[in-house]
Design an enzyme around this catalytic site. Structure first.
Site, short mmCIF file in Angstrom:
data_model
loop_
_atom_site.label_atom_id
_atom_site.label_comp_id
_atom_site.label_asym_id
_atom_site.label_seq_id
_atom_site.Cartn_x
_atom_site.Cartn_y
_atom_site.Cartn_z
N ASN A 156 0.82 -1.22 0.00
CA ASN A 156 0.00 0.00 0.00
C ASN A 156 0.84 1.26 0.00
O ASN A 156 0.37 2.34 0.37
CB ASN A 156 -0.98 0.00 1.19
N ASP A 170 3.90 -5.52 4.34
CA ASP A 170 2.65 -5.88 5.01
C ASP A 170 2.19 -7.27 4.59
O ASP A 170 2.81 -7.90 3.73
CB ASP A 170 1.57 -4.82 4.70
N ASP A 205 9.60 -17.11 20.40
CA ASP A 205 10.69 -16.20 20.72
C ASP A 205 11.24 -16.50 22.11
O ASP A 205 10.48 -16.77 23.05
CB ASP A 205 10.12 -14.76 20.69
N GLU A 261 13.13 -20.71 20.09
CA GLU A 261 14.42 -20.01 20.00
C GLU A 261 15.12 -20.08 21.35
O GLU A 261 14.60 -19.56 22.34
CB GLU A 261 14.21 -18.54 19.61
C1 BGC Z 1 14.18 -11.78 18.60
C2 BGC Z 1 14.71 -10.39 18.57
C3 BGC Z 1 14.03 -9.61 19.69
C4 BGC Z 1 14.18 -10.32 21.03
C5 BGC Z 1 13.25 -9.78 22.05
C6 BGC Z 1 14.68 -12.28 19.93
O1 BGC Z 1 15.51 -13.19 20.09
O2 BGC Z 1 14.63 -12.59 17.56
O3 BGC Z 1 14.52 -9.77 17.33
O4 BGC Z 1 14.58 -8.34 19.76
O5 BGC Z 1 13.90 -11.69 20.93
O6 BGC Z 1 11.95 -10.18 21.79
#
Ligand code: BGC
Length: 553
Positions: free
Chosen positions: A38, A44, A215, A284
């Site tokens: 957009n 987006d 995350d 992660e």
């Molecule tokens: C994400 C980052 C983020 C952090 C806090 C991480 O490991 O990949 O991009 O800044 O978590 O949420």
């Protein structure tokens, strides 16, 4: 047009199998920088939908979309203020549904990025929690009294700089934040918090997502007693940012993360996923010292995470044959029944083309090697085009992490600049408006459209490499064995259902000769310009050349 027709590309035999994630290839999309539909200068969801053809043609199994939820964007979406809505800058829930439908139509699964460890300080939960010590959400975050001298309750530090505690005058208490002070940590010891987060997860499962990237999964719990972290001896300080730049690396984060209570929550999360069938999660695990041990712990058995994201190949040091063998061997020790997700690049680290100073030939060599790894693969948008780290001027900087530690550490903007689709304008077809981060001029010559037309391009090599992996179940699901590094040549075997594959990679700029394992080997991988085993039992590898061969006797 490419020479590969997505309709004829091999697909995994059963993409609805509950273990579709095992050995899959996931393409990470940083939505702000993928495609602006957009013309507001910010990528987006409809932009992603427009580009799903490109993604399907690449031959990946799934996309992981970095956060697009409602957020004040202090950490560009990793600070969520509403888990169950789309930030208007990225579109609407209807746009999300359309994206999922279109992706599924094209055989691509959709994983979204849940940031459960912390919220934004603008989340209603935190706004209420911060009012006083008696409200309904008073115990939803990690609050603690000051020491008698007014200083924070312990010595914990924030990854983004400074103490991990910020003072709240209304409560006369500190709250914990492992990242920015606008990212308060939730209190996972409170079952109501867990329930609320699982309800948000269910919301997206109901909308049809195939899985999640979770995350900072090892930060969910903090020590109940909030004990001080011990100092880390200098020889053990090893992290993405030099310890001299960020004193966070001077501590062993014994109490601020990796708490034993996390396992029970991961099991609750997995039980929810399993209730929805073939859904998967990749956690992660951020830990410079014990990453693989935690990965082993979190992915062992079938009641926790299916996969954890490994940081080992995101290292600053160039990836040598010996380093790959060492990592895979440690993985076998710490995670014998675990499952890793490998990546060379992502939105948090310098792009690997620059980090390891790779020639175009070397970039081909690394993806050829990656497809031989046991584990799931994560590609980061633009690596298939050979994008290098962009040089972002201080005045254009957006990342608070970079602004804090500039110039010793320039932050993460250099890997987050927009994708380049065409060479037609200075914004590379990303947007008609000024992009939120400038398009790197050297990227324009690497635009996707030009590489589509060139059968010798890196993009085409990525497509052939992923198609080759998909055509060989041993590479996707097989065990690995005989891990070996000889000079600069990495070799390993992959074994599945009576098939034995020998894989070798010259990870250097000089030609190498190695001796083949005994037996007869049928060469494979014509499309990848592979070396052919010779009848005298030797293998000559040109710089960065791979070899894939199948045992016939
Ligand atoms: C994400 C980052 C983020 C952090 C806090 C991480 O490991 O990949 O991009 O800044 O978590 O949420």
């Amino acid at each position: 047009m490419s020479n590969l027709d997505p309709n004829t590309l091999p697909r995994p035999s059963d993409s609805n199998a509950t273990d579709w994630w095992r050995g899959a290839t996931i393409y990470q999309i940083y939505p702000r920088s993928f495609q602006d539909s957009n013309d507001d200068g910010i990528g987006d969801l409809p932009g992603i939908t427009q580009r799903l053809g490109y993604i399907a043609e690449l031959g990946v199994d799934a996309i992981w979309i970095s956060p697009f939820f409602t957020s004040p964007m202090k950490d560009f979406g990793y600070d969520v203020s509403d888990y169950c809505d789309v930030d208007p800058m990225f579109g609407t829930l209807t746009d999300f549904d359309a994206l999922v439908a279109e992706a599924h139509d094209k055989g691509v699964k959709v994983m979204i990025d849940l940031v459960l460890s912390h919220t934004s300080d603008q989340h209603l939960w935190f706004r209420e929690s911060a009012k006083d010590r008696t409200n309904d959400k008073a115990d939803w975050y990690v609050w603690a009294d000051p020491k008698p001298d007014g200083t924070p309750p312990n010595n914990w530090l924030s990854i983004f700089g400074g103490p991990a505690w910020t003072w709240c005058p209304a409560r006369e208490q500190y709250y914990l934040h492992n990242f920015l002070k606008s990212q308060p940590d939730l209190n996972f010891h409170n079952p109501d918090v867990q329930d609320a987060l699982l309800a948000a997860t269910r919301f997206w499962l109901e909308r049809g997502v195939d899985g999640f990237r979770l995350d900072t999964i090892n930060f969910y719990f903090a020590d109940k007693e909030l004990r001080d972290n011990p100092a880390l001896p200098p020889e053990k300080r090893n992290a993405t940012i030099a310890p001299s730049v960020n004193p966070y690396n001077h501590q062993e984060h014994l109490y601020s993360k990796n708490q034993p209570e996390n396992i029970a929550f991961l099991e609750r999360f997995r039980a929810l996923l399993d209730a929805y069938g073939a859904r998967a999660a990749v956690g992660e695990v951020g830990d410079a010292q014990k990453g693989l041990e935690i990965l082993g712990d979190y992915t062992s058995g079938d009641k926790r995470m299916q996969m954890c994201y490994a940081f080992e190949f995101l290292s600053k040091e160039p990836l040598t044959a010996q380093a790959v063998v060492d990592v895979l061997t440690r993985l076998d020790t710490h995670a014998p029944d675990g499952w890793a997700c490998w990546a060379f690049s992502n939105h948090d680290v310098m792009r690997h083309a620059s980090r390891w100073d790779l020639s175009p030939q070397a970039q081909r060599g690394f993806i050829s090697m990656m497809i031989a790894l046991r584990g799931t693969l994560c590609l980061y948008q633009g690596e298939e085009l050979g994008l290098e780290e962009a040089d972002v001027a201080f005045d254009d900087l957006q990342d608070p992490y970079g602004i804090e530690f500039w110039p010793e550490y320039k932050g993460r903007d250099g890997c987050r600049t927009p994708m380049v689709w065409t060479h037609s304008n200075s914004n590379g077809g990303f947007s008609e408006a000024k992009p939120w981060l400038p398009v790197a001029a050297p990227h324009l010559q690497k635009a996707a459209a030009a590489q589509e037309r060139d059968v010798t391009s890196l993009l085409q090599h990525y497509r052939r490499a992923l198609a080759f992996r998909k055509a060989h179940t041993a590479l996707i699901k097989g065990a690995h064995a005989n891990l070996n590094a000889q000079n600069d040549v990495l070799s390993l075997h992959r074994l599945h259902d009576g098939t034995e594959m020998f894989c070798a990679f010259n990870l250097s700029e000089t030609a190498q000769t190695i001796t083949l394992p005994t037996g007869t080997w049928e060469p494979l991988g014509d499309s990848l310009d592979c070396a052919t085993p010779l009848p005298d039992g030797t293998l000559h590898l040109r710089p960065w050349q791979p070899c894939f061969a199948r045992r016939t006797t």
